[in-house]
Design a protein around this motif. Structure first.
Motif, PDB file in Angstrom:
ATOM      1  N   LEU A   1       0.816  -1.065  -0.124  1.00 12.17           N
ATOM      2  CA  LEU A   1       0.019   0.194   0.073  1.00 12.17           C
ATOM      3  C   LEU A   1       0.576   1.347   0.102  1.00 12.17           C
ATOM      4  O   LEU A   1       0.286   2.375  -0.009  1.00 12.17           O
ATOM      5  N   ARG A   2       2.123   1.247   0.223  1.00 12.41           N
ATOM      6  CA  ARG A   2       3.029   2.507   0.389  1.00 12.41           C
ATOM      7  C   ARG A   2       2.965   3.285  -1.009  1.00 12.41           C
ATOM      8  O   ARG A   2       2.886   4.485  -0.950  1.00 12.41           O
ATOM      9  N   LYS A   3       2.782   2.535  -2.106  1.00 17.09           N
ATOM     10  CA  LYS A   3       2.584   3.400  -3.391  1.00 17.09           C
ATOM     11  C   LYS A   3       1.466   3.624  -3.789  1.00 17.09           C
ATOM     12  O   LYS A   3       1.410   4.794  -4.439  1.00 17.09           O
ATOM     13  N   VAL A   4       0.451   3.057  -3.538  1.00 12.09           N
ATOM     14  CA  VAL A   4      -1.106   3.543  -3.795  1.00 12.09           C
ATOM     15  C   VAL A   4      -1.836   4.354  -2.882  1.00 12.09           C
ATOM     16  O   VAL A   4      -2.701   5.031  -3.288  1.00 12.09           O
ATOM     17  N   MET A   5      -1.323   4.222  -1.756  1.00 14.20           N
ATOM     18  CA  MET A   5      -1.882   5.061  -0.552  1.00 14.20           C
ATOM     19  C   MET A   5      -0.599   5.865   0.120  1.00 14.20           C
ATOM     20  O   MET A   5      -0.230   5.818   1.196  1.00 14.20           O
ATOM     21  N   PRO A   6       0.106   6.939  -0.708  1.00 15.56           N
ATOM     22  CA  PRO A   6       1.104   7.549  -0.037  1.00 15.56           C
ATOM     23  C   PRO A   6       0.971   8.476   1.054  1.00 15.56           C
ATOM     24  O   PRO A   6       1.721   8.465   1.889  1.00 15.56           O
TER      25      PRO A   6
ATOM     26  N   HIS B   1      -6.527   1.953  -3.127  1.00 15.01           N
ATOM     27  CA  HIS B   1      -6.774   3.547  -3.682  1.00 15.01           C
ATOM     28  C   HIS B   1      -6.626   4.196  -2.617  1.00 15.01           C
ATOM     29  O   HIS B   1      -6.790   3.927  -1.028  1.00 15.01           O
ATOM     30  N   GLU B   2      -5.999   5.552  -2.557  1.00 16.46           N
ATOM     31  CA  GLU B   2      -5.837   6.608  -1.641  1.00 16.46           C
ATOM     32  C   GLU B   2      -7.138   7.005  -1.070  1.00 16.46           C
ATOM     33  O   GLU B   2      -8.442   7.102  -1.882  1.00 16.46           O
ATOM     34  N   SER B   3      -7.347   7.254   0.198  1.00 18.95           N
ATOM     35  CA  SER B   3      -8.684   7.796   0.518  1.00 18.95           C
ATOM     36  C   SER B   3      -8.899   9.134   0.176  1.00 18.95           C
ATOM     37  O   SER B   3      -7.754   9.967  -0.099  1.00 18.95           O
ATOM     38  N   PRO B   4     -10.253   9.720   0.185  1.00 18.03           N
ATOM     39  CA  PRO B   4     -10.492  11.125  -0.381  1.00 18.03           C
ATOM     40  C   PRO B   4      -9.917  12.219   0.394  1.00 18.03           C
ATOM     41  O   PRO B   4      -9.425  11.889   1.856  1.00 18.03           O
ATOM     42  N   LYS B   5      -9.511  13.306   0.225  1.00 16.69           N
ATOM     43  CA  LYS B   5      -8.930  14.415   1.050  1.00 16.69           C
ATOM     44  C   LYS B   5      -9.761  14.779   2.100  1.00 16.69           C
ATOM     45  O   LYS B   5      -8.933  15.108   3.330  1.00 16.69           O
TER      46      LYS B   5
ATOM     47  N   PHE C   1       5.453  -2.694   8.249  1.00 16.60           N
ATOM     48  CA  PHE C   1       5.702  -3.601   7.193  1.00 16.60           C
ATOM     49  C   PHE C   1       4.849  -4.509   6.420  1.00 16.60           C
ATOM     50  O   PHE C   1       4.875  -4.616   5.337  1.00 16.60           O
ATOM     51  N   VAL C   2       4.326  -5.300   7.100  1.00 19.42           N
ATOM     52  CA  VAL C   2       3.178  -6.265   6.489  1.00 19.42           C
ATOM     53  C   VAL C   2       2.142  -5.444   5.624  1.00 19.42           C
ATOM     54  O   VAL C   2       1.831  -5.964   4.806  1.00 19.42           O
ATOM     55  N   THR C   3       1.444  -4.245   6.330  1.00 18.16           N
ATOM     56  CA  THR C   3       0.589  -3.667   5.772  1.00 18.16           C
ATOM     57  C   THR C   3       0.961  -2.921   4.479  1.00 18.16           C
ATOM     58  O   THR C   3       0.299  -3.008   3.276  1.00 18.16           O
ATOM     59  N   PHE C   4       2.283  -2.170   4.465  1.00 13.39           N
ATOM     60  CA  PHE C   4       2.445  -1.297   3.490  1.00 13.39           C
ATOM     61  C   PHE C   4       3.585  -1.571   2.571  1.00 13.39           C
ATOM     62  O   PHE C   4       3.698  -1.005   1.315  1.00 13.39           O
ATOM     63  N   LEU C   5       4.407  -2.693   2.821  1.00 14.44           N
ATOM     64  CA  LEU C   5       5.497  -3.057   1.861  1.00 14.44           C
ATOM     65  C   LEU C   5       5.157  -4.325   1.310  1.00 14.44           C
ATOM     66  O   LEU C   5       4.157  -4.966   1.516  1.00 14.44           O
ATOM     67  N   GLY C   6       5.968  -4.488   0.089  1.00 13.71           N
ATOM     68  CA  GLY C   6       5.731  -5.812  -0.570  1.00 13.71           C
ATOM     69  C   GLY C   6       4.789  -5.478  -1.594  1.00 13.71           C
ATOM     70  O   GLY C   6       4.557  -4.493  -2.298  1.00 13.71           O
ATOM     71  N   THR C   7       3.940  -6.619  -1.926  1.00 18.70           N
ATOM     72  CA  THR C   7       2.985  -6.561  -3.097  1.00 18.70           C
ATOM     73  C   THR C   7       1.467  -6.802  -2.362  1.00 18.70           C
ATOM     74  O   THR C   7       1.431  -7.409  -1.235  1.00 18.70           O
TER      75      THR C   7
ATOM     76  N   TRP D   1       0.400   6.035   4.169  1.00 19.61           N
ATOM     77  CA  TRP D   1       1.745   5.590   4.396  1.00 19.61           C
ATOM     78  C   TRP D   1       2.697   6.469   4.981  1.00 19.61           C
ATOM     79  O   TRP D   1       3.142   5.903   6.205  1.00 19.61           O
ATOM     80  N   ARG D   2       2.578   7.665   4.569  1.00 21.70           N
ATOM     81  CA  ARG D   2       3.611   8.610   5.332  1.00 21.70           C
ATOM     82  C   ARG D   2       3.220   8.924   6.836  1.00 21.70           C
ATOM     83  O   ARG D   2       3.804   9.094   7.598  1.00 21.70           O
ATOM     84  N   THR D   3       1.699   9.025   6.774  1.00 19.71           N
ATOM     85  CA  THR D   3       1.018   9.738   7.934  1.00 19.71           C
ATOM     86  C   THR D   3       1.126   8.571   9.194  1.00 19.71           C
ATOM     87  O   THR D   3       1.519   8.636  10.263  1.00 19.71           O
TER      88      THR D   3
END
Length: 676
Positions: A391-396, A495-499, A460-466, A399-401
């Motif tokens: 999810l790191r790439k599709v929910m930036p 997908h990323e959540s709405p603003k 790591f399990v939630t956001f990394l890998g595939t 992921w960062r927060t």
């Protein structure tokens, strides 16, 4: 003893501002409940609810917080007579209803309203499409009103009223998804478990009133500070008992062992409810209440020791259980239990400001983590971290927060949790009056490592890998508003959540990074022109207690342990294979089973209810049926019926029978005379 805060000369009459802050959410709850048109229009109900708590946050900042920054917070009071009971001999029981605002209540009011405001705005997106959205926001406003009532209460009776309202509100929100049997069961479990603690709380209030003759916090604090009119030995023993009983209420609300079992099941409610409950309202109520009446624990030994040890046990138990959880919300729930254990440990060690500081920092980063978990659930339609991934790439933004919240919770420098957690550990290490303080310090340091491990595991399990996706076709149904998000199903992937959901995440993330700096100890911050603004703000309220110092050795040890926890989590979950299937059950063996089964505490309670309680009930039923009903009630009636039948036969109307009885009677009389 600690001097009285706010003598009669220093208490100023407040306006109606605090009453507006308190009753604005209640007004929204009543309007939503009584006006079907508003209740059916979820967006309108949401706007009213957000407006009410936003107004409260603005008024609290403008009226109480900002004016106090130039000096110490004044004690502002607006109390009206509520109950007047004549007791004879010219005395009477007076109970007021109103608000008392001091430094402590100002801090807690800001936590409730500011964090609550972010959660309310987030809920607007999370609950979008839910057909009962209006009802949800009405209950959310009732929840906020109940917690604010505890915060501003000037006496024990008003506190207890709002204490029970918090319980009712949590019952309604935990069981919000009423169609699910598990939600109803969780709501009942929370309600009944808290009744156990609240019974002790009520007994404690009565014990304290019997000893002091007052329910008012500041009047009680004055009595304990001066000891006027009371025998010191009797007062000390009585108030130690009262303090321990009052702590029973905190054990329920703040879910301390052994009344901790309800909190993880409370995750059945919508995720914003979990965030509000774990960050700013229900579970914070117990810690706040003990901090409010800490003077009950002053001068006693066994009551604070009991508090500290229960806090340490809770922190360790919850941290080890969190290591075994797969549900992202339950990982965070047990994390809350563990952090509440830290706060309770600090209270037992006498670090009241440290406990409140950690409560404040924890409110922001734990709300952030729960809302981040809600964003993930909203996107993936599952709560199992091993059904997520990538999810790191599709929910930036998420992921960062979430990463920032994790670092804050783990106590990594310079995030908020670093300052508040190390203040608690340093206070416990140097609390020489506390029996076993060195062991409790070691236990707290170990918990810091466990915290980093299970949070690193979740991250790591939630956001990394595939992305792995749910293994079952059905929707898990725990995310809010799925009815309005059919286009966000599994076919389109995460997908990323709405603003409207990500903006509150960034708002809370900023606080997770910077709010710790308001409590930088003076022996560190002085070199950089910083002071411990948090303790300075609470100074008038905590007069007599030394400011927490920064201990380099404590900070280094806890930081190393925290980093090692993250490194260990990466070593275990750094490959795609271990992120797809948890290797811990096999590696830990029986220890994992013990932790996974929650130390069998829940099973023990089920045994008590199903075997012991039901066994006692069966014996009572048998006694009632066989002895009371069969022997006493039916036996007496049957005996009376039998006696009546025998007597009836002596009056049958036959002359021969009457002659026989006369003759027998005459013989009996003659024999009696002869024998005498």
């Amino acid at each position: 003893m600690t001097p009285l805060l706010g003598s009669a000369a220093s208490v100023v009459q407040d306006g109606w501002t605090a009453w507006v802050i308190l009753f604005a959410p209640l007004a929204v709850a009543v309007i939503v409940a009584c006006v079907p048109a508003i209740r059916r229009r979820g967006a309108l109900a949401a706007a009213l609810s957000i407006g009410a708590i936003g107004l409260g946050a603005a008024l609290a900042l403008a009226t109480y917080f900002f004016p106090a920054l130039s000096g110490h917070a004044e004690v502002r009071e607006k109390v009206v007579s509520w109950v007047h009971v004549p007791l004879g001999a010219g005395s009477a029981l007076e109970i007021g209803f109103g608000t008392r605002i001091d430094a402590l209540s100002t801090v807690m009011m800001l936590v409730v309203t500011v964090v609550g405001f972010a959660i309310h705005v987030y809920s607007l997106g999370y609950m979008h499409g839910d057909p009962s959205m209006g009802r949800f926001f009405g209950k959310l406003s009732l929840f906020v009103f109940s917690m604010l009532g505890i915060v501003v209460s000037p006496n024990f009776i008003q506190t207890f009223v709002f204490w029970e309202l918090v319980g009712v509100s949590s019952y309604l929100l935990i069981g919000y998804y009423w169609q699910k049997d598990s939600a109803g069961q969780a709501a009942k479990k929370a309600f009944m478990t808290n009744r156990v603690g609240d019974f002790g709380f009520l007994l404690g209030i009565l014990v304290v009133w019997k000893a002091s003759g007052t329910f008012d916090f500041e009047a009680l604090r004055a009595h304990l500070a001066t000891g006027s009119g009371y025998d010191a030995a009797l007062l000390g023993g009585t108030f130690a008992l009262g303090a321990a009983l009052v702590f029973c209420g905190a054990m329920g609300k703040s879910a301390q062992f052994p009344l901790h079992v309800w909190l993880p099941d409370a995750m059945e409610g919508p995720t914003p409810v979990s965030a509000l409950m774990h960050a700013a309202t229900m579970v914070a109520a117990g810690v706040y209440m003990i901090t409010r009446c800490f003077f009950l624990f002053e001068g006693t030994t066994w009551a604070p020791t009991l508090v500290a040890w229960l806090g340490g046990i809770t922190a360790f138990m919850a941290a080890t259980i969190a290591v075994t959880q797969r549900d992202i919300k339950k990982i965070l729930a047990y994390s809350t239990l563990s952090q509440l254990g830290y706060m309770t440990l600090a209270l037992g060690a006498g670090a009241y400001t440290g406990a409140m500081f950690h409560l404040t920092t924890h409110a922001f980063f734990k709300a952030l983590l729960f809302l981040g978990a809600g964003s993930v659930i909203h996107a993936c339609h599952t709560q199992d971290i091993f059904e997520m991934g990538g999810l790191r790439k599709v929910m930036p933004s998420t992921w960062r927060t979430f990463l920032l919240g994790t670092l804050a919770l783990c106590g990594i420098f310079p995030f908020a949790g670093f300052w508040s957690k190390d203040e608690i550990l340093g206070s416990v290490l140097h609390a020489e009056h506390l029996p076993g303080h060195l062991f409790l310090y070691g236990l707290g340091t170990l918990v810091a490592g466990l915290t980093s491990f299970y949070m690193g595991r979740a991250l790591f399990v939630t956001f990394l890998g595939t992305h792995r996706g749910p293994k079952h076709a059905d929707d898990h149904g725990h995310g809010g508003g799925h009815g309005g998000h059919d286009d966000h199903g599994h076919a389109h992937g995460p997908h990323e959540s709405p603003k409207v959901m990500t903006l509150p995440l960034w708002f809370l993330a900023v606080f997770a990074v910077v709010i710790g700096f308001v409590g930088v100890p003076g022996n560190v911050g002085g070199a950089f022109g910083l002071s411990n603004r948090f303790e300075h703000f609470l100074h008038a309220w905590t007069a007599g207690h030394e400011e927490g110092a920064f201990h380099v050795s404590v900070a280094l040890v806890s930081s190393v342990v925290a980093v090692l926890g993250l490194v260990l989590a990466w070593r275990v979950y750094g490959t795609e294979r271990t992120r797809a299937e948890d290797p811990l059950p096999e590696r830990l063996g029986s220890l994992h089973r013990i932790w996974r089964n929650l130390y069998y505490v829940d099973a023990f309670y089920v045994f008590l209810v199903k075997k012991v309680q039901q066994g006692v009930a069966w014996v009572c039923w048998l006694f009632e049926r066989r002895v009371l009903i069969g022997g006493v009630v039916n036996g007496l009636s049957q005996g009376a019926r039998l006696l009546g039948d025998r007597v009836r036969r002596t009056q049958g109307g036959r002359l021969s029978s009457y002659v026989t009885w006369v003759l027998l009677g005459s013989v009996a009389v003659a024999l009696a005379v002869l024998l005498r």
